[in-house]
Design a protein around this motif. Structure first.
Motif, PDB file in Angstrom:
ATOM      1  N   GLU A 213       0.844  -1.196   0.000  1.00 16.37           N
ATOM      2  CA  GLU A 213       0.000   0.000   0.000  1.00 16.37           C
ATOM      3  C   GLU A 213       0.879   1.245   0.000  1.00 16.37           C
ATOM      4  O   GLU A 213       1.421   1.619   1.027  1.00 16.37           O
ATOM      5  N   GLN A 214       1.011   1.850  -1.147  1.00  9.92           N
ATOM      6  CA  GLN A 214       1.914   2.994  -1.273  1.00  9.92           C
ATOM      7  C   GLN A 214       1.192   4.288  -0.898  1.00  9.92           C
ATOM      8  O   GLN A 214       0.895   5.133  -1.740  1.00  9.92           O
ATOM      9  N   TYR A 215       0.932   4.400   0.404  1.00  6.70           N
ATOM     10  CA  TYR A 215       0.234   5.562   0.928  1.00  6.70           C
ATOM     11  C   TYR A 215       1.029   6.176   2.077  1.00  6.70           C
ATOM     12  O   TYR A 215       1.844   5.512   2.713  1.00  6.70           O
ATOM     13  N   THR A 216       0.728   7.419   2.350  1.00  7.78           N
ATOM     14  CA  THR A 216       1.366   8.115   3.464  1.00  7.78           C
ATOM     15  C   THR A 216       0.818   7.605   4.794  1.00  7.78           C
ATOM     16  O   THR A 216      -0.386   7.429   4.951  1.00  7.78           O
ATOM     17  N   ALA A 217       1.724   7.374   5.733  1.00 13.60           N
ATOM     18  CA  ALA A 217       1.321   6.970   7.087  1.00 13.60           C
ATOM     19  C   ALA A 217       1.387   8.184   8.009  1.00 13.60           C
ATOM     20  O   ALA A 217       2.210   9.084   7.815  1.00 13.60           O
ATOM     21  N   ARG A 218       0.513   8.194   9.011  1.00 16.95           N
ATOM     22  CA  ARG A 218       0.492   9.291   9.991  1.00 16.95           C
ATOM     23  C   ARG A 218       0.228   8.730  11.379  1.00 16.95           C
ATOM     24  O   ARG A 218      -0.637   7.873  11.543  1.00 16.95           O
ATOM     25  N   LEU A 219       0.953   9.239  12.343  1.00 15.42           N
ATOM     26  CA  LEU A 219       0.687   8.889  13.736  1.00 15.42           C
ATOM     27  C   LEU A 219      -0.469   9.752  14.218  1.00 15.42           C
ATOM     28  O   LEU A 219      -0.359  10.974  14.278  1.00 15.42           O
ATOM     29  N   LEU A 220      -1.586   9.106  14.556  1.00 12.07           N
ATOM     30  CA  LEU A 220      -2.777   9.851  14.970  1.00 12.07           C
ATOM     31  C   LEU A 220      -2.813  10.080  16.474  1.00 12.07           C
ATOM     32  O   LEU A 220      -3.202  11.152  16.932  1.00 12.07           O
ATOM     33  N   THR A 221      -2.425   9.074  17.244  1.00 16.49           N
ATOM     34  CA  THR A 221      -2.397   9.248  18.697  1.00 16.49           C
ATOM     35  C   THR A 221      -1.606   8.115  19.334  1.00 16.49           C
ATOM     36  O   THR A 221      -1.343   7.089  18.697  1.00 16.49           O
ATOM     37  N   LYS A 222      -1.217   8.336  20.583  1.00 11.64           N
ATOM     38  CA  LYS A 222      -0.536   7.307  21.373  1.00 11.64           C
ATOM     39  C   LYS A 222      -1.429   6.938  22.554  1.00 11.64           C
ATOM     40  O   LYS A 222      -2.290   7.706  22.957  1.00 11.64           O
ATOM     41  N   GLU A 223      -1.202   5.750  23.098  1.00 10.20           N
ATOM     42  CA  GLU A 223      -1.970   5.262  24.250  1.00 10.20           C
ATOM     43  C   GLU A 223      -3.474   5.299  23.962  1.00 10.20           C
ATOM     44  O   GLU A 223      -4.262   5.905  24.690  1.00 10.20           O
ATOM     45  N   LEU A 224      -3.851   4.644  22.890  1.00  7.92           N
ATOM     46  CA  LEU A 224      -5.258   4.625  22.469  1.00  7.92           C
ATOM     47  C   LEU A 224      -6.059   3.623  23.299  1.00  7.92           C
ATOM     48  O   LEU A 224      -5.702   2.446  23.361  1.00  7.92           O
ATOM     49  N   PRO A 225      -7.152   4.057  23.932  1.00  8.21           N
ATOM     50  CA  PRO A 225      -8.002   3.101  24.656  1.00  8.21           C
ATOM     51  C   PRO A 225      -8.762   2.209  23.674  1.00  8.21           C
ATOM     52  O   PRO A 225      -9.274   2.688  22.663  1.00  8.21           O
ATOM     53  N   VAL A 226      -8.795   0.929  23.969  1.00 11.15           N
ATOM     54  CA  VAL A 226      -9.493  -0.036  23.112  1.00 11.15           C
ATOM     55  C   VAL A 226     -10.521  -0.769  23.960  1.00 11.15           C
ATOM     56  O   VAL A 226     -10.191  -1.325  25.010  1.00 11.15           O
ATOM     57  N   LYS A 227     -11.739  -0.772  23.510  1.00 14.30           N
ATOM     58  CA  LYS A 227     -12.828  -1.341  24.291  1.00 14.30           C
ATOM     59  C   LYS A 227     -12.662  -2.845  24.499  1.00 14.30           C
ATOM     60  O   LYS A 227     -12.299  -3.581  23.580  1.00 14.30           O
ATOM     61  N   LEU A 228     -12.923  -3.268  25.726  1.00 14.46           N
ATOM     62  CA  LEU A 228     -12.924  -4.691  26.056  1.00 14.46           C
ATOM     63  C   LEU A 228     -14.344  -5.230  25.927  1.00 14.46           C
ATOM     64  O   LEU A 228     -15.291  -4.600  26.397  1.00 14.46           O
ATOM     65  N   PHE A 229     -14.471  -6.380  25.309  1.00 14.79           N
ATOM     66  CA  PHE A 229     -15.785  -7.001  25.154  1.00 14.79           C
ATOM     67  C   PHE A 229     -15.820  -8.299  25.953  1.00 14.79           C
ATOM     68  O   PHE A 229     -14.924  -9.137  25.820  1.00 14.79           O
ATOM     69  N   PRO A 230     -16.825  -8.472  26.809  1.00 11.63           N
ATOM     70  CA  PRO A 230     -16.898  -9.707  27.601  1.00 11.63           C
ATOM     71  C   PRO A 230     -17.204 -10.905  26.712  1.00 11.63           C
ATOM     72  O   PRO A 230     -17.902 -10.788  25.700  1.00 11.63           O
ATOM     73  N   LYS A 231     -16.648 -12.043  27.094  1.00 15.31           N
ATOM     74  CA  LYS A 231     -16.983 -13.271  26.387  1.00 15.31           C
ATOM     75  C   LYS A 231     -18.369 -13.726  26.817  1.00 15.31           C
ATOM     76  O   LYS A 231     -18.915 -13.247  27.810  1.00 15.31           O
ATOM     77  N   GLU A 232     -18.919 -14.627  26.066  1.00 13.53           N
ATOM     78  CA  GLU A 232     -20.265 -15.107  26.360  1.00 13.53           C
ATOM     79  C   GLU A 232     -20.335 -15.660  27.780  1.00 13.53           C
ATOM     80  O   GLU A 232     -19.509 -16.469  28.199  1.00 13.53           O
ATOM     81  N   GLY A 233     -21.301 -15.169  28.539  1.00 11.49           N
ATOM     82  CA  GLY A 233     -21.477 -15.620  29.914  1.00 11.49           C
ATOM     83  C   GLY A 233     -20.740 -14.776  30.937  1.00 11.49           C
ATOM     84  O   GLY A 233     -20.965 -14.922  32.142  1.00 11.49           O
ATOM     85  N   GLU A 234     -19.858 -13.877  30.477  1.00  6.20           N
ATOM     86  CA  GLU A 234     -19.118 -13.014  31.396  1.00  6.20           C
ATOM     87  C   GLU A 234     -19.881 -11.721  31.651  1.00  6.20           C
ATOM     88  O   GLU A 234     -20.739 -11.315  30.867  1.00  6.20           O
ATOM     89  N   GLU A 235     -19.548 -11.066  32.763  1.00  4.58           N
ATOM     90  CA  GLU A 235     -20.174  -9.788  33.093  1.00  4.58           C
ATOM     91  C   GLU A 235     -19.604  -8.677  32.218  1.00  4.58           C
ATOM     92  O   GLU A 235     -18.518  -8.794  31.656  1.00  4.58           O
ATOM     93  N   GLU A 236     -20.358  -7.584  32.131  1.00  5.81           N
ATOM     94  CA  GLU A 236     -19.895  -6.424  31.373  1.00  5.81           C
ATOM     95  C   GLU A 236     -18.600  -5.882  31.970  1.00  5.81           C
ATOM     96  O   GLU A 236     -18.403  -5.905  33.186  1.00  5.81           O
ATOM     97  N   ILE A 237     -17.724  -5.389  31.109  1.00  4.24           N
ATOM     98  CA  ILE A 237     -16.454  -4.816  31.556  1.00  4.24           C
ATOM     99  C   ILE A 237     -16.708  -3.421  32.130  1.00  4.24           C
ATOM    100  O   ILE A 237     -17.442  -2.618  31.541  1.00  4.24           O
ATOM    101  N   SER A 238     -16.109  -3.129  33.278  1.00  6.29           N
ATOM    102  CA  SER A 238     -16.298  -1.812  33.894  1.00  6.29           C
ATOM    103  C   SER A 238     -15.646  -0.721  33.045  1.00  6.29           C
ATOM    104  O   SER A 238     -14.704  -0.976  32.293  1.00  6.29           O
ATOM    105  N   GLU A 239     -16.158   0.505  33.186  1.00  8.15           N
ATOM    106  CA  GLU A 239     -15.593   1.632  32.444  1.00  8.15           C
ATOM    107  C   GLU A 239     -14.134   1.849  32.797  1.00  8.15           C
ATOM    108  O   GLU A 239     -13.319   2.215  31.955  1.00  8.15           O
ATOM    109  N   GLU A 240     -13.788   1.634  34.068  1.00  5.84           N
ATOM    110  CA  GLU A 240     -12.408   1.844  34.510  1.00  5.84           C
ATOM    111  C   GLU A 240     -11.456   0.888  33.799  1.00  5.84           C
ATOM    112  O   GLU A 240     -10.398   1.283  33.309  1.00  5.84           O
ATOM    113  N   ASN A 241     -11.847  -0.394  33.712  1.00  3.99           N
ATOM    114  CA  ASN A 241     -11.008  -1.370  33.016  1.00  3.99           C
ATOM    115  C   ASN A 241     -10.942  -1.073  31.527  1.00  3.99           C
ATOM    116  O   ASN A 241      -9.905  -1.252  30.885  1.00  3.99           O
ATOM    117  N   ASN A 242     -12.057  -0.602  30.974  1.00  2.73           N
ATOM    118  CA  ASN A 242     -12.068  -0.239  29.563  1.00  2.73           C
ATOM    119  C   ASN A 242     -11.107   0.907  29.284  1.00  2.73           C
ATOM    120  O   ASN A 242     -10.383   0.914  28.296  1.00  2.73           O
TER     121      ASN A 242
END
Length: 246
Positions: A58-87
């Motif tokens: 892919e001959q395109y320009t790359a750009r650093l958009l941000t560092k330390e990006l939060p990524v949402k955690l999704f519970p597996k089937e049967g697990e409780e919802e992930i708290s906002e703090e852990n997310n």
């Protein structure tokens, strides 16, 4: 007697050697996070490394958009919802755009032990759900009104910088259609997934991609200076990896 230019050059290299020794010593000191040191060393080259990594496909320009990006955690089937703090505390090191439609989650690793399967699962899940959901979650975290005030301020600032970067490059959240993930590692090891890794050792002196990457850097307006800087940085990286240049 040394000429002034020779004297300054000698002072420059003495300072470089001193910084090199301090950096390598800290890298090997227990309790000091090695990823922080490698991040410091490659910060000025992270975009070049990623753009070069993807260039054949892919001959395109790359750009650093941000560092330390939060990524949402999704519970597996049967697990409780992930708290906002852990997310909020689940992050990847960099978010990089490649062209106008692709985003890459980039995680920096320095040892085999620092690789965690759960982290890769989280990135895979983010990739599966796509860039729009990822960026909406980032906006949500950055706009939180409750929680640690210091963290909220940091997210507010980083999100503002992210928006400025998008605007300056004429990019938009809605324009991103693809999401990928990539590990950047000082050395290669068997736990890193094939096809999802960039090995810094390969880009250092005597590495298989060193000459190509050096030539790539020379295309920059300040190519010669950046190439010289990378030469010095890469030598420190090799020292950290326990493979000093002979």
């Amino acid at each position: 007697m040394l000429k002034r230019e020779e004297h300054m050059d000698k002072k420059h290299y003495s300072f470089y050697d001193m910084v090199k020794n301090w950096t390598v010593s800290d890298f090997r000191t227990p309790g000091i996070k090695a990823e922080v040191i490698v991040d410091m060393l490659i910060s000025d080259f992270i975009v070049d490394l990623i753009q070069y990594h993807y260039w054949d496909r892919e001959q395109y320009t790359a750009r650093l958009l941000t560092k330390e990006l939060p990524v949402k955690l999704f519970p597996k089937e049967g697990e409780e919802e992930i708290s906002e703090e852990n997310n909020r505390n689940a992050k990847v090191d960099y978010l990089v755009s490649v062209g106008n439609e692709k985003l890459v989650l980039v995680e920096l690793k320095t040892t085999n032990d620092s690789y965690v399967n759960k982290q890769e699962e989280r990135m895979k899940e983010a990739v599966k759900r796509g860039p729009d959901e990822l960026l909406k979650f980032y906006e949500k975290i950055a706009g939180r009104k409750k929680g640690n005030s210091s963290d909220r301020m940091k997210y507010k600032i980083s999100f503002g910088q992210y928006q400025e970067t998008l605007s300056a490059a004429s990019l938009s959240r809605e324009g991103f259609k693809e999401l990928d993930y990539l590990y950047i590692s000082l050395t290669d090891y068997n736990r890193l997934p094939e096809g999802k890794k960039l090995i810094l050792e390969d880009y250092c002196r005597n590495g298989v991609k060193y000459k190509g990457f050096s030539s790539w850097l020379m295309n920059d307006e300040k190519g010669e200076k950046r190439n010289q800087l990378w030469e010095k940085v890469s030598d420190i990286l090799l020292e950290c990896a326990g493979k000093p240049v002979k």
